[in-house]
Design an enzyme around this catalytic site. Structure first.
Site, PDB file in Angstrom:
ATOM      1  N   ASP A 167      31.694  78.090 -37.786  1.00 39.92           N
ATOM      2  CA  ASP A 167      32.206  79.409 -37.268  1.00 39.92           C
ATOM      3  C   ASP A 167      33.948  78.994 -36.891  1.00 39.92           C
ATOM      4  O   ASP A 167      34.465  79.659 -36.355  1.00 39.92           O
ATOM      5  CB  ASP A 167      31.714  79.553 -35.737  1.00 39.92           C
ATOM      6  CG  ASP A 167      31.921  78.488 -34.789  1.00 39.92           C
ATOM      7  OD1 ASP A 167      31.939  77.522 -35.293  1.00 39.92           O
ATOM      8  OD2 ASP A 167      31.605  78.723 -33.560  1.00 39.92           O
ATOM      9  N   GLU A 168      34.272  77.936 -37.578  1.00 38.86           N
ATOM     10  CA  GLU A 168      35.745  77.866 -37.342  1.00 38.86           C
ATOM     11  C   GLU A 168      36.319  77.121 -38.596  1.00 38.86           C
ATOM     12  O   GLU A 168      35.517  76.155 -39.116  1.00 38.86           O
ATOM     13  CB  GLU A 168      36.238  77.013 -36.022  1.00 38.86           C
ATOM     14  CG  GLU A 168      35.413  75.745 -35.614  1.00 38.86           C
ATOM     15  CD  GLU A 168      35.970  75.021 -34.558  1.00 38.86           C
ATOM     16  OE1 GLU A 168      37.296  75.017 -34.155  1.00 38.86           O
ATOM     17  OE2 GLU A 168      35.304  74.482 -33.886  1.00 38.86           O
ATOM     18  N   ASP A 223      38.589  81.264 -35.381  1.00 32.17           N
ATOM     19  CA  ASP A 223      37.483  80.970 -34.573  1.00 32.17           C
ATOM     20  C   ASP A 223      36.781  82.167 -34.397  1.00 32.17           C
ATOM     21  O   ASP A 223      37.080  83.132 -33.627  1.00 32.17           O
ATOM     22  CB  ASP A 223      37.864  80.156 -33.340  1.00 32.17           C
ATOM     23  CG  ASP A 223      36.830  79.532 -32.595  1.00 32.17           C
ATOM     24  OD1 ASP A 223      35.646  79.451 -32.944  1.00 32.17           O
ATOM     25  OD2 ASP A 223      36.900  78.941 -31.356  1.00 32.17           O
TER      26      ASP A 223
END
Lengths: 401, 383
Positions: B103-104, B8
């Site tokens: 973003d993860e 993350d």
């Protein structure tokens, strides 16, 4: 509640008492066609049992049989000639009675009623007994003592209906858009219908108001349910009037009467969209094309377009003076046709629901059609060149990749 | 036993902006609409978070909390490009990458990691290093190539890996060992469970469930009775069990369309009209993807940023506007009726309406080429 209000009126008092036995002879063809006309408005699940019946009135003086169907909103009345031995009234279950009559062989029929409200129908093939309900409880169609009257030639009425009805909304939730908006002026009448995606406006000329009755002082406008007007269109086509048709209005009702037919309908309430301001007056592009050529090309395009999303793309080519129609139905197929056209203005690619275009082109009665537009995302106007005075506006389909 | 990593990025959008704008470094930064417009914070830097600024907060509120907050317009194309860089790094380590957002992502490194996941040594064996070592290497690659930090969680399933990545932020690396998993979950406050939202957490608190240990007391049937089908999932995660696979090319779970109003709307007919437009567009999107679904979700965001969703699931697939619209209108009307719209309790102004279709039916995947060439068609309306 509404039902109670109608119960105050009763069928004409000149007729014989309801309990008297009635006897008449007519042809299967007459009874069948008139029965099917009124049966269409009989509601399948009525709010009151008697509304599932048709009212039958045999009049010994005029030697006619009058049939009525009514759902408290829309009412239809028609009559035909018969040998009426004894006049009388009765209501009979519309579906059952109609299904029997329609299956009987052609030829004479006799209909007799007993004091117990049972009708005996005798045909060449045999006889049937159907239990009815006394006409006493049947609500009478609304009457208009006051209100405005417009006289319209049959052709003008049919033209107005044909040119507008197809654009009404089929979505009952849209209320006022399910109807046709009528604007009545002393000398003309305008029919308008829109479902929010397209708008059809037809202007017709009233019959000369020489008899004084049609002398409207001021204009007025009402919105009539599309269902009622579709029935009216059907009735007028089946039983055309020899003269003009009288259309009466007041705040809540419309009544159309001619010869032996009569249709009543409640009006739709609510503000109809101010459609005149939606019609552009200036255009940067104008196309004139032969109606039959573009309509038949679109019919072929529609075969594929109907498979997916009904979308047809139209390309204006002013250098070639042609209009190219194309369809691309992913995973199904594609097609393209080019139609010669007189084009002024810059080239443009614009997409439409092919059904909307065809709906309009089908009711146009001219040899040539004019298309006017500005951009690919603004209204396009179709008009028949010389023919019905009609404006058909179609909103395009926006294409974003 | 599987070895799952959840990676993350730390304050992703805000960190990208601080990286590219030296004047923003070390300062409270919010990415999103400026407060004089009706913007909201899409991401907040760690400096801004210290003032209580967080994502989804109205920009106006954010400025009240942190007057010297620097607002930066989002540059989604940059975030997308950075996201691609990060994904390329993941693929060096395994093909089993399931991106959850820009973003993860989850990574399954069972094949690549050594047999003993508890062997928490950073010993760099050429072929078989521990999952923790792989996570460490990924973090190092990300930092070297993007100058951004990420936090990673390592454990035996997705549920635990995701919780682990949040334990040591920013720039964290946290391992939940298999033998410690149950004890870890038992001590975890219920609101920290991923998938337990505010509403469910509140309901669990009312039922006396404060921690994973409390949750574990409950029988599966009782959880299902209290929470519906998802109760089964709660029963399992309370035992640190989560069999969900890391799915590369995970199929889209829902298709949604939303509209924010230029001016907040209180008027019900206007909302109905907007719904119609949204339903048409949703139908178009479904048709383009050649799919349909059984669950329709209505999203309403009020002017005060409170957001409410209402869903209904039908036994049959919902594919046409004629099916979507009445359902959507009914959901909206029920919602509006329940919250007011009476003279005494006037309608709260609404700023956004959305519809999403989920529970999608499986359809043959279309080739990327024809997906790219599928335009969106929208019938324009007259009024």
């Amino acid at each position: 509640m509404a039902f109670q209000a109608f119960m105050l009126h009763f069928p004409t008092p000149t007729l014989l008492s309801h309990s008297a036995a009635m006897k008449l002879t007519c042809t299967q063809a007459d009874l069948n066609t008139h029965l099917s006309l009124v049966s269409r408005v009989v509601p399948p699940r009525p709010s009151h049992p008697i509304l599932a019946n048709v009212l039958l009135i045999a009049d010994g003086d005029t030697q006619r049989v009058k049939l009525t169907g009514f759902d408290l909103s829309l009412g239809v009345q028609t009559s035909f000639a018969a040998e009426v031995e004894t006049g009388g009234t009765l209501t009979l279950p519309a579906k059952l009675f109609g299904d029997i009559v329609s299956r009987l062989p052609e030829g004479p029929l006799t209909l007799e009623t007993s004091e117990e409200q049972v009708a005996t129908l005798t045909a060449l093939s045999g006889h049937y007994q159907v239990r009815g309900i006394s006409a006493e409880d049947y609500p009478s169609l609304p009457l208009l003592e006051e209100g405005d009257v417009a006289m319209l030639p049959v052709e003008a009425l049919l033209e107005g209906l044909r040119g507008s009805l197809f654009s009404t909304s089929a979505d009952e939730a849209k209320q006022v858009l399910t109807g046709v908006h009528l604007t009545v002026e002393p000398e003309s009448m305008e029919f308008a219908a829109t479902d929010g995606h397209r708008l059809a406006v037809v202007q017709t000329t009233n019959a000369g108001g020489a008899d004084g009755e049609a002398a409207l002082k001021t204009g007025f406008d009402v919105t009539v349910p599309g269902k009622a007007l579709r029935e009216l269109e059907r009735m007028v086509q089946m039983h055309p009037a020899t003269e003009s048709i009288a259309i009466r209005f007041d705040q809540g009702q419309l009544i159309v009467e001619w010869e032996h037919q009569r249709l009543t309908s409640r009006l739709l309430e609510g503000q109809y969209p101010n459609y005149r301001q939606l019609i552009p007056r200036q255009f940067s592009r104008q196309i004139t094309v032969e109606r039959r050529a573009i309509a038949s090309a679109l019919e072929r395009i529609a075969v594929l377009a109907d498979q997916k999303n009904n979308i047809v793309k139209m390309m204006l080519d002013s250098a070639q003076q042609s209009l190219t129609l194309s369809v691309d139905a992913p995973d199904v197929g594609s097609g393209r046709e080019t139609v010669p056209a007189q084009i002024s203005g810059e080239d443009l690619e614009i997409a439409f629901n092919v059904r909307y275009l065809l709906d309009g082109l089908k009711v146009f009665n001219s040899t040539e059609v004019q298309l006017q537009c500005n951009t690919a995302t603004s209204p396009c106007i179709l008009t028949p060149l010389g023919g019905t005075k009609m404006t058909y506006l179609v909103m395009p389909v926006q294409v974003r990749s | 036993m599987r070895k799952i990593i959840h990676v993350d990025m730390d304050a992703f959008y805000a960190s990208v902006e601080q990286r590219d704008r030296p004047e923003c470094r070390g300062k409270p930064v919010a990415v999103g609409g400026s407060p004089d417009k009706r913007g909201a914070v899409a991401a907040a830097s760690y400096e801004a978070r210290q003032f209580g600024v967080h994502s989804a907060m109205p920009s106006r509120t954010a400025v009240q909390k942190c007057p010297h907050l620097i607002f930066v317009q989002p540059r989604f194309e940059v975030y997308g490009a950075v996201s691609q860089q990060i994904r390329d790094i993941f693929y060096r380590y395994t093909d089993l990458v399931e991106p959850l957002a820009l973003d993860e992502a989850y990574l399954d490194v069972t094949e690549q990691a050594g047999d003993d996941p508890s062997q928490d040594s950073f010993v760099e064996l050429q072929s078989r290093r521990s999952a923790t070592a792989i996570a460490h290497a990924i973090k190092a690659d990300i930092l070297a190539e993007t100058q951004l930090t990420a936090s990673a969680g390592v454990s035996i399933n997705k549920f635990l890996a995701k919780i682990a990545s949040g334990m040591d932020k920013p720039d964290g690396l946290y391992l939940i060992r298999p033998e410690a998993a149950e004890a870890f979950v038992a001590n975890l406050p219920i609101e920290k469970f991923h998938g337990v939202g505010e509403v469910t957490a509140a309901k669990m608190h009312r039922l006396g469930i404060q921690t994973g240990a409390d949750l574990k007391e409950w029988a599966e049937v009782d959880l299902v009775a209290a929470f519906g089908k998802v109760g089964r999932h709660y029963y399992r995660i309370a035992r640190a069990i989560d069999d969900r696979l890391v799915e590369p090319n995970r199929m889209r779970k829902s298709i949604g369309v939303e509209t924010s109003f230029a001016d907040d709307v209180c008027d019900r007919p206007a909302m109905h009209q907007a719904l119609e437009q949204i339903a048409t567009e949703l139908q178009q999107r479904m048709a383009d993807k050649d799919t349909s679904g059984r669950t329709l979700t209505l999203k309403v965001k009020y002017a005060d940023y409170q957001q409410v969703t209402r869903s209904r699931t039908l036994p049959e697939a919902i594919a046409t506007t004629a099916q979507i619209l009445p359902l959507a209108t009914a959901l909206l009307d029920t919602l509006l009726d329940s919250v007011g719209d009476t003279p005494l309790r006037p309608q709260k102004p609404v700023r956004l309406l959305g519809l999403a279709i989920a529970n999608l039916t499986i359809s043959a995947p279309s080739t990327p080429s024809d997906r790219a060439s599928h335009p969106i068609y929208q019938q324009l309306t007259l009024f």
